[in-house]
Write an enzyme that holds these catalytic residues in place. Structure first.
Site, PDB file in Angstrom:
ATOM      1  N   GLU A   1      -1.953   5.133   3.030  1.00  0.00           N
ATOM      2  CA  GLU A   1      -1.932   3.716   2.627  1.00  0.00           C
ATOM      3  C   GLU A   1      -3.319   3.130   2.362  1.00  0.00           C
ATOM      4  OE1 GLU A   1      -0.233   4.991   5.190  1.00  0.00           O
ATOM      5  OE2 GLU A   1       1.874   4.664   4.703  1.00  0.00           O
TER       6      GLU A   1
ATOM      7  N   HIS B   1       6.788   5.404  12.586  1.00  0.00           N
ATOM      8  CA  HIS B   1       7.008   6.196  11.362  1.00  0.00           C
ATOM      9  C   HIS B   1       5.745   6.721  10.710  1.00  0.00           C
ATOM     10  CE1 HIS B   1       5.632   3.395   8.228  1.00  0.00           C
ATOM     11  NE2 HIS B   1       6.068   2.431   9.017  1.00  0.00           N
TER      12      HIS B   1
ATOM     13  N   ARG C   1       2.733   8.581   9.140  1.00  0.00           N
ATOM     14  CA  ARG C   1       2.487  10.012   8.943  1.00  0.00           C
ATOM     15  C   ARG C   1       1.466  10.578   9.916  1.00  0.00           C
ATOM     16  NH1 ARG C   1       4.081  12.050   3.485  1.00  0.00           N
ATOM     17  NH2 ARG C   1       5.531  10.394   2.942  1.00  0.00           N
TER      18      ARG C   1
ATOM     19  N   HIS D   1      13.614   5.211  12.156  1.00  0.00           N
ATOM     20  CA  HIS D   1      13.347   5.331  10.712  1.00  0.00           C
ATOM     21  C   HIS D   1      14.099   6.536  10.153  1.00  0.00           C
ATOM     22  CE1 HIS D   1      10.951   5.908   7.050  1.00  0.00           C
ATOM     23  NE2 HIS D   1      10.401   4.730   7.257  1.00  0.00           N
TER      24      HIS D   1
ATOM     25  N   ASP E   1       0.793  -1.236   0.000  1.00  0.00           N
ATOM     26  CA  ASP E   1       0.000   0.000   0.000  1.00  0.00           C
ATOM     27  C   ASP E   1       0.824   1.283   0.000  1.00  0.00           C
ATOM     28  OD1 ASP E   1       1.093  -0.063   2.526  1.00  0.00           O
ATOM     29  OD2 ASP E   1      -0.753  -0.745   3.498  1.00  0.00           O
TER      30      ASP E   1
ATOM     31  N   GLU F   1      -0.384  -9.059  -0.903  1.00  0.00           N
ATOM     32  CA  GLU F   1      -0.916  -8.447   0.330  1.00  0.00           C
ATOM     33  C   GLU F   1      -2.133  -7.575   0.009  1.00  0.00           C
ATOM     34  OE1 GLU F   1       0.769  -5.373   3.244  1.00  0.00           O
ATOM     35  OE2 GLU F   1       1.635  -7.209   4.034  1.00  0.00           O
TER      36      GLU F   1
HETATM   37  C1  UD1 Z   1       6.946   4.905   3.319  1.00  0.00           C
HETATM   38  C2  UD1 Z   1       5.522   4.568   2.860  1.00  0.00           C
HETATM   39  C3  UD1 Z   1       4.762   3.860   3.992  1.00  0.00           C
HETATM   40  C4  UD1 Z   1       5.552   2.674   4.523  1.00  0.00           C
HETATM   41  C5  UD1 Z   1       6.930   3.145   4.933  1.00  0.00           C
HETATM   42  C6  UD1 Z   1       7.760   1.982   5.395  1.00  0.00           C
HETATM   43  C7  UD1 Z   1       4.341   6.052   1.326  1.00  0.00           C
HETATM   44  C8  UD1 Z   1       3.654   7.344   1.138  1.00  0.00           C
HETATM   45  N1  UD1 Z   1       4.797   5.788   2.533  1.00  0.00           N
HETATM   46  O1  UD1 Z   1       6.858   5.913   4.326  1.00  0.00           O
HETATM   47  O2  UD1 Z   1       3.520   3.407   3.484  1.00  0.00           O
HETATM   48  O3  UD1 Z   1       4.873   2.135   5.627  1.00  0.00           O
HETATM   49  O4  UD1 Z   1       7.586   3.755   3.803  1.00  0.00           O
HETATM   50  O5  UD1 Z   1       8.915   2.417   6.044  1.00  0.00           O
HETATM   51  O6  UD1 Z   1       4.481   5.302   0.389  1.00  0.00           O
HETATM   52  N2  UD1 Z   1      14.567   8.213   3.928  1.00  0.00           N
HETATM   53  C9  UD1 Z   1      15.952   8.097   3.782  1.00  0.00           C
HETATM   54  N3  UD1 Z   1      16.466   6.858   3.486  1.00  0.00           N
HETATM   55  C10 UD1 Z   1      15.694   5.757   3.347  1.00  0.00           C
HETATM   56  C11 UD1 Z   1      14.303   5.875   3.511  1.00  0.00           C
HETATM   57  C12 UD1 Z   1      13.763   7.118   3.796  1.00  0.00           C
HETATM   58  O7  UD1 Z   1      16.666   9.062   3.908  1.00  0.00           O
HETATM   59  O8  UD1 Z   1      16.246   4.674   3.068  1.00  0.00           O
HETATM   60  C13 UD1 Z   1      13.993   9.550   4.250  1.00  0.00           C
HETATM   61  C14 UD1 Z   1      14.021  10.517   3.039  1.00  0.00           C
HETATM   62  O9  UD1 Z   1      14.269  11.815   3.505  1.00  0.00           O
HETATM   63  C15 UD1 Z   1      12.585  10.417   2.512  1.00  0.00           C
HETATM   64  C16 UD1 Z   1      11.809  10.232   3.818  1.00  0.00           C
HETATM   65  O10 UD1 Z   1      12.634   9.396   4.626  1.00  0.00           O
HETATM   66  O11 UD1 Z   1      12.207  11.571   1.797  1.00  0.00           O
HETATM   67  C17 UD1 Z   1      10.430   9.676   3.713  1.00  0.00           C
HETATM   68  O12 UD1 Z   1      10.366   8.516   2.900  1.00  0.00           O
HETATM   69  P1  UD1 Z   1       8.925   8.134   2.226  1.00  0.00           P
HETATM   70  O13 UD1 Z   1       9.083   6.874   1.436  1.00  0.00           O
HETATM   71  O14 UD1 Z   1       8.366   9.315   1.515  1.00  0.00           O
HETATM   72  O15 UD1 Z   1       7.971   7.909   3.457  1.00  0.00           O
HETATM   73  P2  UD1 Z   1       8.043   6.907   4.675  1.00  0.00           P
HETATM   74  O16 UD1 Z   1       7.598   7.660   5.859  1.00  0.00           O
HETATM   75  O17 UD1 Z   1       9.345   6.229   4.671  1.00  0.00           O
HETATM   76  N1  UDP Z   2      12.582  -3.606  10.050  1.00  0.00           N
HETATM   77  C1  UDP Z   2      13.948  -3.781   9.814  1.00  0.00           C
HETATM   78  N2  UDP Z   2      14.843  -2.971  10.472  1.00  0.00           N
HETATM   79  C2  UDP Z   2      14.436  -2.000  11.338  1.00  0.00           C
HETATM   80  C3  UDP Z   2      13.046  -1.832  11.559  1.00  0.00           C
HETATM   81  C4  UDP Z   2      12.144  -2.646  10.889  1.00  0.00           C
HETATM   82  O1  UDP Z   2      14.354  -4.640   9.042  1.00  0.00           O
HETATM   83  O2  UDP Z   2      15.295  -1.312  11.906  1.00  0.00           O
HETATM   84  C5  UDP Z   2      11.618  -4.457   9.313  1.00  0.00           C
HETATM   85  C6  UDP Z   2      10.546  -5.131  10.144  1.00  0.00           C
HETATM   86  O3  UDP Z   2      10.977  -6.389  10.627  1.00  0.00           O
HETATM   87  C7  UDP Z   2       9.400  -5.253   9.153  1.00  0.00           C
HETATM   88  C8  UDP Z   2       9.566  -4.065   8.246  1.00  0.00           C
HETATM   89  O4  UDP Z   2      10.914  -3.607   8.448  1.00  0.00           O
HETATM   90  O5  UDP Z   2       9.521  -6.421   8.340  1.00  0.00           O
HETATM   91  C9  UDP Z   2       8.591  -2.989   8.624  1.00  0.00           C
HETATM   92  O6  UDP Z   2       8.883  -1.834   7.921  1.00  0.00           O
HETATM   93  P1  UDP Z   2       8.248  -0.431   8.290  1.00  0.00           P
HETATM   94  O7  UDP Z   2       7.877  -0.391   9.727  1.00  0.00           O
HETATM   95  O8  UDP Z   2       9.198   0.583   7.764  1.00  0.00           O
HETATM   96  O9  UDP Z   2       6.966  -0.375   7.355  1.00  0.00           O
HETATM   97  P2  UDP Z   2       5.453  -0.898   7.506  1.00  0.00           P
HETATM   98  O10 UDP Z   2       5.476  -2.354   7.802  1.00  0.00           O
HETATM   99  O11 UDP Z   2       4.794  -0.090   8.570  1.00  0.00           O
HETATM  100  O12 UDP Z   2       4.872  -0.577   6.173  1.00  0.00           O
END
Ligand code: UD1
Ligand code: UDP
Length: 385
Positions: free
Chosen positions: A127, A204, A206, A237, A91, A113
Protein backbone atom coordinates in the site's frame (compact mmCIF):
# COMPACT_ATOMS: atom_id res chain seq x y z
CA UNK A 1 -15.37 6.77 -9.58
CA UNK A 2 -13.46 3.50 -9.58
CA UNK A 3 -13.00 1.20 -6.60
CA UNK A 4 -12.66 -2.49 -5.89
CA UNK A 5 -12.20 -3.54 -2.26
CA UNK A 6 -14.35 -3.29 0.87
CA UNK A 7 -12.64 -0.27 2.45
CA UNK A 8 -12.56 1.67 -0.80
CA UNK A 9 -16.28 1.04 -1.25
CA UNK A 10 -17.15 2.13 2.30
CA UNK A 11 -15.09 5.28 1.94
CA UNK A 12 -16.25 6.10 -1.59
CA UNK A 13 -19.95 5.46 -0.88
CA UNK A 14 -20.48 8.96 0.59
CA UNK A 15 -18.70 10.47 -2.43
CA UNK A 16 -20.88 8.47 -4.83
CA UNK A 17 -23.98 9.70 -2.97
CA UNK A 18 -22.91 13.34 -3.16
CA UNK A 19 -21.80 13.21 -6.81
CA UNK A 20 -25.01 11.42 -7.81
CA UNK A 21 -27.01 14.30 -6.33
CA UNK A 22 -24.74 16.98 -7.76
CA UNK A 23 -26.11 19.60 -10.14
CA UNK A 24 -22.71 19.85 -11.78
CA UNK A 25 -21.44 16.31 -12.28
CA UNK A 26 -22.72 13.14 -13.79
CA UNK A 27 -21.66 10.12 -11.72
CA UNK A 28 -20.32 6.97 -13.34
CA UNK A 29 -19.33 4.14 -11.01
CA UNK A 30 -17.00 1.36 -12.13
CA UNK A 31 -16.00 -1.40 -9.74
CA UNK A 32 -13.04 -3.63 -10.43
CA UNK A 33 -14.39 -6.15 -7.89
CA UNK A 34 -10.87 -6.87 -6.64
CA UNK A 35 -13.04 -8.09 -3.75
CA UNK A 36 -16.32 -9.78 -4.60
CA UNK A 37 -18.51 -10.71 -1.62
CA UNK A 38 -16.96 -8.08 0.66
CA UNK A 39 -17.53 -5.40 -1.99
CA UNK A 40 -21.07 -6.54 -2.73
CA UNK A 41 -22.00 -6.24 0.98
CA UNK A 42 -21.11 -2.55 0.85
CA UNK A 43 -22.76 -1.88 -2.51
CA UNK A 44 -25.98 -3.42 -1.18
CA UNK A 45 -25.90 -1.40 2.05
CA UNK A 46 -25.40 1.92 0.29
CA UNK A 47 -27.63 0.93 -2.66
CA UNK A 48 -24.95 1.55 -5.26
CA UNK A 49 -25.50 -0.11 -8.65
CA UNK A 50 -22.25 0.15 -10.57
CA UNK A 51 -22.38 1.16 -14.21
CA UNK A 52 -19.43 -1.15 -14.92
CA UNK A 53 -18.23 -4.24 -13.07
CA UNK A 54 -14.93 -5.78 -14.15
CA UNK A 55 -15.46 -8.77 -11.85
CA UNK A 56 -11.72 -9.50 -11.67
CA UNK A 57 -11.45 -11.34 -8.33
CA UNK A 58 -9.97 -14.83 -8.37
CA UNK A 59 -9.13 -17.03 -5.40
CA UNK A 60 -5.64 -16.33 -4.07
CA UNK A 61 -5.04 -13.71 -6.73
CA UNK A 62 -1.53 -12.28 -6.98
CA UNK A 63 -0.53 -8.62 -7.20
CA UNK A 64 0.52 -9.27 -10.80
CA UNK A 65 -2.88 -10.68 -11.71
CA UNK A 66 -4.85 -7.85 -10.07
CA UNK A 67 -2.69 -5.24 -11.79
CA UNK A 68 -2.97 -6.85 -15.22
CA UNK A 69 -6.73 -7.47 -15.02
CA UNK A 70 -7.62 -4.00 -13.77
CA UNK A 71 -5.48 -2.32 -16.40
CA UNK A 72 -6.89 -4.43 -19.23
CA UNK A 73 -10.50 -4.07 -18.03
CA UNK A 74 -10.40 -0.34 -17.49
CA UNK A 75 -9.06 0.59 -20.91
CA UNK A 76 -12.38 -0.14 -22.54
CA UNK A 77 -14.43 1.50 -19.76
CA UNK A 78 -12.39 4.71 -19.81
CA UNK A 79 -12.40 4.88 -23.62
CA UNK A 80 -16.17 4.46 -23.63
CA UNK A 81 -17.00 6.92 -20.83
CA UNK A 82 -14.22 9.46 -21.44
CA UNK A 83 -14.76 11.04 -18.01
CA UNK A 84 -13.61 14.56 -17.17
CA UNK A 85 -11.95 13.18 -14.06
CA UNK A 86 -11.43 9.74 -12.52
CA UNK A 87 -11.70 9.49 -8.73
CA UNK A 88 -9.71 6.78 -6.97
CA UNK A 89 -9.41 6.04 -3.29
CA UNK A 90 -6.58 5.14 -0.95
CA UNK A 91 -3.84 2.65 -1.64
CA UNK A 92 -4.98 -0.68 -2.99
CA UNK A 93 -3.75 -2.21 -6.21
CA UNK A 94 -7.07 -1.12 -7.77
CA UNK A 95 -6.20 2.47 -6.76
CA UNK A 96 -2.76 2.57 -8.31
CA UNK A 97 -3.70 0.65 -11.43
CA UNK A 98 -6.77 2.81 -12.08
CA UNK A 99 -4.66 5.94 -11.79
CA UNK A 100 -2.22 4.43 -14.27
CA UNK A 101 -5.02 3.55 -16.71
CA UNK A 102 -6.40 7.10 -16.51
CA UNK A 103 -2.92 8.49 -17.08
CA UNK A 104 -2.42 6.36 -20.19
CA UNK A 105 -5.54 8.02 -21.62
CA UNK A 106 -4.52 11.46 -20.29
CA UNK A 107 -7.61 11.73 -18.10
CA UNK A 108 -7.21 13.81 -14.90
CA UNK A 109 -7.15 11.89 -11.63
CA UNK A 110 -8.56 12.88 -8.23
CA UNK A 111 -7.18 10.93 -5.28
CA UNK A 112 -9.38 10.58 -2.20
CA UNK A 113 -7.51 9.84 1.06
CA UNK A 114 -4.31 11.26 -0.39
CA UNK A 115 -1.04 11.87 1.47
CA UNK A 116 -0.94 9.01 4.00
CA UNK A 117 2.65 7.87 4.46
CA UNK A 118 4.75 5.67 6.73
CA UNK A 119 8.01 6.32 4.88
CA UNK A 120 8.70 2.57 4.75
CA UNK A 121 8.09 1.09 1.33
CA UNK A 122 7.40 -2.39 2.69
CA UNK A 123 5.05 -1.35 5.51
CA UNK A 124 2.28 -1.58 4.71
CA UNK A 125 3.04 -3.69 1.65
CA UNK A 126 2.17 -2.94 -1.12
CA UNK A 127 0.00 0.00 0.00
CA UNK A 128 2.77 2.52 0.80
CA UNK A 129 4.08 2.33 -2.74
CA UNK A 130 0.60 2.12 -4.29
CA UNK A 131 -0.35 5.47 -2.75
CA UNK A 132 2.97 7.07 -3.72
CA UNK A 133 2.52 5.96 -7.32
CA UNK A 134 -1.07 7.17 -7.37
CA UNK A 135 0.08 10.54 -6.01
CA UNK A 136 2.61 11.00 -8.80
CA UNK A 137 -0.21 10.63 -11.35
CA UNK A 138 -2.87 12.56 -9.40
CA UNK A 139 -4.02 16.04 -10.48
CA UNK A 140 -6.22 16.87 -7.49
CA UNK A 141 -5.46 15.50 -4.03
CA UNK A 142 -8.11 15.15 -1.33
CA UNK A 143 -6.07 14.89 1.87
CA UNK A 144 -8.03 13.79 4.96
CA UNK A 145 -5.91 15.76 7.43
CA UNK A 146 -3.45 18.65 7.46
CA UNK A 147 -0.68 16.19 8.21
CA UNK A 148 -1.48 14.34 4.99
CA UNK A 149 -1.38 17.66 3.15
CA UNK A 150 2.05 18.38 4.67
CA UNK A 151 3.35 15.04 3.34
CA UNK A 152 2.16 15.93 -0.17
CA UNK A 153 3.72 19.40 0.04
CA UNK A 154 7.04 17.79 1.04
CA UNK A 155 6.81 15.69 -2.10
CA UNK A 156 6.45 18.80 -4.24
CA UNK A 157 2.68 18.83 -4.86
CA UNK A 158 1.44 22.37 -5.53
CA UNK A 159 -0.66 23.67 -2.61
CA UNK A 160 -3.53 24.72 -4.89
CA UNK A 161 -3.94 21.08 -5.96
CA UNK A 162 -4.58 19.89 -2.37
CA UNK A 163 -7.87 20.05 -0.46
CA UNK A 164 -8.05 19.04 3.21
CA UNK A 165 -11.43 17.37 3.48
CA UNK A 166 -11.52 15.02 6.48
CA UNK A 167 -11.89 11.30 5.88
CA UNK A 168 -15.03 10.10 4.15
CA UNK A 169 -15.10 7.07 6.47
CA UNK A 170 -16.52 9.35 9.16
CA UNK A 171 -19.32 10.36 6.74
CA UNK A 172 -20.08 6.63 6.28
CA UNK A 173 -19.90 5.92 10.01
CA UNK A 174 -22.40 8.71 10.73
CA UNK A 175 -24.87 7.01 8.41
CA UNK A 176 -24.78 3.60 10.08
CA UNK A 177 -23.99 3.92 13.80
CA UNK A 178 -27.18 4.27 15.84
CA UNK A 179 -27.69 4.41 19.60
CA UNK A 180 -29.56 1.30 20.84
CA UNK A 181 -28.83 -0.52 17.58
CA UNK A 182 -30.26 -4.06 17.43
CA UNK A 183 -28.12 -6.51 15.52
CA UNK A 184 -29.72 -8.37 12.65
CA UNK A 185 -27.61 -11.39 13.54
CA UNK A 186 -29.09 -13.15 16.61
CA UNK A 187 -25.58 -14.40 17.56
CA UNK A 188 -24.24 -10.86 17.65
CA UNK A 189 -27.27 -9.55 19.51
CA UNK A 190 -26.67 -12.24 22.11
CA UNK A 191 -22.90 -11.61 22.32
CA UNK A 192 -23.50 -7.88 22.75
CA UNK A 193 -26.25 -8.42 25.32
CA UNK A 194 -24.47 -10.82 27.66
CA UNK A 195 -22.37 -8.23 29.45
CA UNK A 196 -18.97 -9.50 28.32
CA UNK A 197 -16.18 -7.05 27.75
CA UNK A 198 -15.97 -7.47 23.98
CA UNK A 199 -12.68 -7.35 22.15
CA UNK A 200 -13.23 -6.79 18.44
CA UNK A 201 -10.46 -8.20 16.26
CA UNK A 202 -9.61 -7.93 12.55
CA UNK A 203 -6.42 -8.91 10.75
CA UNK A 204 -5.43 -9.09 7.09
CA UNK A 205 -2.19 -7.21 6.31
CA UNK A 206 0.18 -9.10 4.04
CA UNK A 207 3.25 -8.25 6.16
CA UNK A 208 1.54 -9.97 9.13
CA UNK A 209 0.79 -13.28 7.40
CA UNK A 210 2.36 -16.30 9.12
CA UNK A 211 4.37 -15.97 12.34
CA UNK A 212 3.26 -12.41 13.29
CA UNK A 213 -0.43 -13.37 13.25
CA UNK A 214 0.43 -16.58 15.13
CA UNK A 215 1.82 -14.44 17.99
CA UNK A 216 -1.27 -12.22 18.08
CA UNK A 217 -3.68 -15.16 18.11
CA UNK A 218 -1.78 -16.91 20.95
CA UNK A 219 -1.88 -13.69 22.99
CA UNK A 220 -5.64 -13.42 22.47
CA UNK A 221 -6.20 -17.00 23.55
CA UNK A 222 -4.26 -16.36 26.76
CA UNK A 223 -6.35 -13.24 27.43
CA UNK A 224 -9.65 -15.03 27.00
CA UNK A 225 -8.57 -17.96 29.18
CA UNK A 226 -7.40 -15.59 31.93
CA UNK A 227 -10.58 -13.43 31.92
CA UNK A 228 -13.97 -15.18 32.07
CA UNK A 229 -15.73 -11.83 31.52
CA UNK A 230 -13.99 -11.23 28.20
CA UNK A 231 -15.19 -12.41 24.80
CA UNK A 232 -13.62 -11.92 21.40
CA UNK A 233 -15.57 -11.29 18.19
CA UNK A 234 -13.39 -11.79 15.14
CA UNK A 235 -14.96 -11.29 11.70
CA UNK A 236 -12.44 -13.12 9.57
CA UNK A 237 -11.29 -11.60 6.28
CA UNK A 238 -12.03 -13.79 3.25
CA UNK A 239 -8.42 -14.01 2.24
CA UNK A 240 -7.79 -17.79 2.43
CA UNK A 241 -4.40 -17.35 4.10
CA UNK A 242 -5.86 -15.29 6.94
CA UNK A 243 -8.93 -17.49 7.11
CA UNK A 244 -6.99 -20.67 7.59
CA UNK A 245 -4.64 -19.19 10.20
CA UNK A 246 -7.56 -17.85 12.26
CA UNK A 247 -9.66 -20.96 12.05
CA UNK A 248 -6.86 -23.27 13.15
CA UNK A 249 -5.69 -20.92 15.94
CA UNK A 250 -9.10 -20.66 17.65
CA UNK A 251 -10.62 -24.05 16.86
CA UNK A 252 -11.00 -25.08 20.52
CA UNK A 253 -11.12 -21.72 22.30
CA UNK A 254 -14.13 -20.66 24.40
CA UNK A 255 -15.64 -17.15 24.04
CA UNK A 256 -13.94 -16.51 20.72
CA UNK A 257 -16.59 -15.96 18.09
CA UNK A 258 -15.21 -16.19 14.56
CA UNK A 259 -17.65 -14.83 12.01
CA UNK A 260 -17.85 -14.21 8.29
CA UNK A 261 -17.04 -10.61 7.31
CA UNK A 262 -19.91 -8.57 8.75
CA UNK A 263 -22.07 -6.11 6.83
CA UNK A 264 -20.76 -2.62 7.57
CA UNK A 265 -23.79 -1.59 9.67
CA UNK A 266 -23.43 -4.62 11.94
CA UNK A 267 -19.67 -4.21 12.18
CA UNK A 268 -19.66 -0.50 12.97
CA UNK A 269 -22.32 -0.88 15.66
CA UNK A 270 -20.45 -3.80 17.15
CA UNK A 271 -17.38 -1.59 17.34
CA UNK A 272 -19.50 1.06 19.08
CA UNK A 273 -20.48 -1.54 21.70
CA UNK A 274 -17.00 -3.06 22.18
CA UNK A 275 -14.56 -2.59 25.02
CA UNK A 276 -11.44 -2.64 22.87
CA UNK A 277 -10.36 -3.04 19.23
CA UNK A 278 -7.33 -5.03 18.11
CA UNK A 279 -6.53 -4.63 14.43
CA UNK A 280 -4.02 -4.24 11.65
CA UNK A 281 -6.64 -2.51 9.47
CA UNK A 282 -6.32 1.05 8.30
CA UNK A 283 -9.97 2.05 8.45
CA UNK A 284 -10.54 0.87 12.01
CA UNK A 285 -7.82 3.22 13.23
CA UNK A 286 -10.02 6.07 11.99
CA UNK A 287 -13.44 4.78 13.00
CA UNK A 288 -12.77 3.50 16.54
CA UNK A 289 -11.36 6.82 17.86
CA UNK A 290 -14.53 8.56 16.64
CA UNK A 291 -16.51 6.08 18.74
CA UNK A 292 -14.30 6.49 21.81
CA UNK A 293 -12.86 2.98 21.58
CA UNK A 294 -9.21 2.28 22.37
CA UNK A 295 -7.38 0.64 19.48
CA UNK A 296 -4.29 -1.52 19.70
CA UNK A 297 -2.69 -1.59 16.26
CA UNK A 298 -0.97 -4.85 15.36
CA UNK A 299 1.72 -3.13 13.32
CA UNK A 300 5.07 -1.44 13.95
CA UNK A 301 4.31 1.72 11.96
CA UNK A 302 1.19 3.61 11.02
CA UNK A 303 0.32 6.15 8.36
CA UNK A 304 -2.38 7.45 10.72
CA UNK A 305 -0.45 9.03 13.63
CA UNK A 306 -3.12 11.57 14.58
CA UNK A 307 -5.06 9.27 16.93
CA UNK A 308 -1.81 7.86 18.36
CA UNK A 309 -0.93 11.41 19.37
CA UNK A 310 -4.41 11.90 20.80
CA UNK A 311 -3.80 8.80 22.95
CA UNK A 312 -6.70 6.66 21.67
CA UNK A 313 -4.58 4.42 19.42
CA UNK A 314 -1.41 2.57 20.47
CA UNK A 315 1.00 0.68 18.23
CA UNK A 316 1.72 -2.71 19.80
CA UNK A 317 3.11 -4.75 16.90
CA UNK A 318 2.60 -8.51 16.83
CA UNK A 319 4.85 -9.88 19.59
CA UNK A 320 2.79 -12.31 21.69
CA UNK A 321 3.96 -11.10 25.11
CA UNK A 322 3.65 -7.43 24.22
CA UNK A 323 0.11 -7.85 22.90
CA UNK A 324 -0.84 -9.94 25.94
CA UNK A 325 0.57 -7.50 28.50
CA UNK A 326 -0.92 -4.43 26.84
CA UNK A 327 -4.41 -5.94 26.72
CA UNK A 328 -4.02 -7.17 30.33
CA UNK A 329 -3.21 -3.64 31.47
CA UNK A 330 -6.26 -2.19 29.73
CA UNK A 331 -8.47 -4.86 31.29
CA UNK A 332 -7.09 -4.33 34.77
CA UNK A 333 -6.39 -0.61 35.00
CA UNK A 334 -9.57 1.46 34.57
CA UNK A 335 -7.68 4.75 34.75
CA UNK A 336 -5.48 3.73 31.86
CA UNK A 337 -8.50 2.43 29.95
CA UNK A 338 -10.52 5.62 30.36
CA UNK A 339 -7.52 7.71 29.38
CA UNK A 340 -7.46 5.86 26.06
CA UNK A 341 -11.24 5.68 25.61
CA UNK A 342 -11.51 9.30 24.55
CA UNK A 343 -13.73 10.08 21.65
CA UNK A 344 -11.52 12.05 19.30
CA UNK A 345 -12.24 12.95 15.72
CA UNK A 346 -8.94 13.88 14.13
CA UNK A 347 -10.09 12.24 10.90
CA UNK A 348 -13.37 13.86 10.03
CA UNK A 349 -16.66 15.56 10.84
CA UNK A 350 -18.99 13.79 8.43
CA UNK A 351 -18.73 16.42 5.68
CA UNK A 352 -15.74 15.13 3.73
CA UNK A 353 -17.68 14.05 0.63
CA UNK A 354 -19.32 17.50 0.32
CA UNK A 355 -15.86 19.11 0.51
CA UNK A 356 -14.66 16.75 -2.22
CA UNK A 357 -17.46 17.86 -4.52
CA UNK A 358 -16.67 21.51 -3.73
CA UNK A 359 -12.95 20.86 -4.30
CA UNK A 360 -13.69 19.34 -7.70
CA UNK A 361 -15.84 22.33 -8.65
CA UNK A 362 -13.01 24.64 -7.69
CA UNK A 363 -10.53 22.52 -9.66
CA UNK A 364 -12.72 22.92 -12.77
CA UNK A 365 -13.04 26.67 -12.17
CA UNK A 366 -16.72 26.42 -11.23
CA UNK A 367 -16.68 27.44 -7.58
CA UNK A 368 -14.75 29.02 -4.70
CA UNK A 369 -12.09 27.13 -2.79
CA UNK A 370 -13.95 25.19 -0.05
CA UNK A 371 -13.27 25.70 3.62
CA UNK A 372 -10.83 23.09 4.93
CA UNK A 373 -11.57 20.41 7.48
CA UNK A 374 -10.08 21.12 10.87
CA UNK A 375 -10.59 18.63 13.68
CA UNK A 376 -12.94 19.51 16.50
CA UNK A 377 -11.41 19.63 19.98
CA UNK A 378 -11.26 16.28 21.83
CA UNK A 379 -14.62 15.64 23.43
CA UNK A 380 -12.89 14.52 26.64
CA UNK A 381 -14.35 11.11 27.42
CA UNK A 382 -17.69 11.47 25.60
CA UNK A 383 -18.55 8.10 24.07
CA UNK A 384 -18.90 8.54 20.34
CA UNK A 385 -21.66 10.25 18.45
C1 UD1 B 1 -6.79 -5.87 -0.27
C2 UD1 B 1 -5.81 -4.72 -0.52
C3 UD1 B 1 -5.44 -4.05 0.81
C4 UD1 B 1 -6.69 -3.66 1.60
C5 UD1 B 1 -7.57 -4.88 1.77
C6 UD1 B 1 -8.84 -4.51 2.47
C7 UD1 B 1 -4.17 -4.87 -2.31
C8 UD1 B 1 -2.93 -5.49 -2.80
N1 UD1 B 1 -4.59 -5.23 -1.12
O1 UD1 B 1 -6.09 -6.90 0.43
O2 UD1 B 1 -4.68 -2.89 0.54
O3 UD1 B 1 -6.30 -3.16 2.85
O4 UD1 B 1 -7.90 -5.42 0.47
O5 UD1 B 1 -9.52 -5.65 2.90
O6 UD1 B 1 -4.77 -4.09 -3.02
N2 UD1 B 1 -11.42 -12.75 -1.10
C9 UD1 B 1 -12.66 -13.36 -1.31
N3 UD1 B 1 -13.77 -12.56 -1.29
C10 UD1 B 1 -13.72 -11.23 -1.07
C11 UD1 B 1 -12.47 -10.62 -0.85
C12 UD1 B 1 -11.33 -11.41 -0.88
O7 UD1 B 1 -12.74 -14.55 -1.50
O8 UD1 B 1 -14.78 -10.58 -1.07
C13 UD1 B 1 -10.19 -13.61 -1.12
C14 UD1 B 1 -9.82 -14.07 -2.55
O9 UD1 B 1 -9.29 -15.37 -2.48
C15 UD1 B 1 -8.71 -13.09 -2.93
C16 UD1 B 1 -8.03 -12.87 -1.57
O10 UD1 B 1 -9.09 -12.86 -0.63
O11 UD1 B 1 -7.84 -13.62 -3.91
C17 UD1 B 1 -7.17 -11.66 -1.43
O12 UD1 B 1 -7.81 -10.48 -1.89
P1 UD1 B 1 -6.85 -9.23 -2.33
O13 UD1 B 1 -7.73 -8.09 -2.76
O14 UD1 B 1 -5.82 -9.69 -3.30
O15 UD1 B 1 -6.06 -8.87 -1.02
P2 UD1 B 1 -6.54 -8.43 0.41
O16 UD1 B 1 -5.65 -9.11 1.37
O17 UD1 B 1 -7.99 -8.57 0.51
N1 UDP C 1 -15.44 -3.84 8.14
C1 UDP C 1 -16.71 -4.36 7.87
N2 UDP C 1 -16.97 -5.67 8.22
C2 UDP C 1 -16.04 -6.46 8.81
C3 UDP C 1 -14.75 -5.91 9.07
C4 UDP C 1 -14.49 -4.60 8.71
O1 UDP C 1 -17.57 -3.68 7.33
O2 UDP C 1 -16.34 -7.62 9.11
C5 UDP C 1 -15.15 -2.44 7.73
C6 UDP C 1 -14.52 -1.55 8.78
O3 UDP C 1 -15.51 -0.90 9.56
C7 UDP C 1 -13.71 -0.58 7.94
C8 UDP C 1 -13.30 -1.38 6.74
O4 UDP C 1 -14.18 -2.52 6.72
O5 UDP C 1 -14.50 0.51 7.48
C9 UDP C 1 -11.88 -1.83 6.87
O6 UDP C 1 -11.58 -2.72 5.86
P1 UDP C 1 -10.27 -3.61 5.88
O7 UDP C 1 -9.80 -3.83 7.27
O8 UDP C 1 -10.58 -4.79 5.03
O9 UDP C 1 -9.24 -2.72 5.05
P2 UDP C 1 -8.23 -1.53 5.44
O10 UDP C 1 -8.99 -0.46 6.12
O11 UDP C 1 -7.15 -2.11 6.29
O12 UDP C 1 -7.69 -1.13 4.11
Amino acid sequence: MVFGTRPEAIKMAPVVQVIQKSDHFQAVVAVTAQHREMLDQVLALFRISPDFDLDIMRDEQTLFEITARVLAGLEQVLREVRPDVVLVHGDTTTTFTTALAAFYLQIPVGHVEAGLRTGNKYAPFPEEVNRHLAAVITDVHFAPTSRARAALLREGVAPERIFVTGNTVIDALHQVVKPGYRFRSPALQEAAGRGYRLILVTTHRRENWGAPLGGVYRALKRIVLAHPDVAVVFPVHRNPIVHELALSAFADCPRVCLTEPLPYGEFANLMAQSFLVLTDSGGLQEEAPALGKPVLVLRDVTERPEAVEAGTVALVGTDEDRVFTTVEKLLQEPVLYYKMANAVNPYGDGRAAARIEAGLLHYFGLGPRPEEFSPPESSGGHKGF
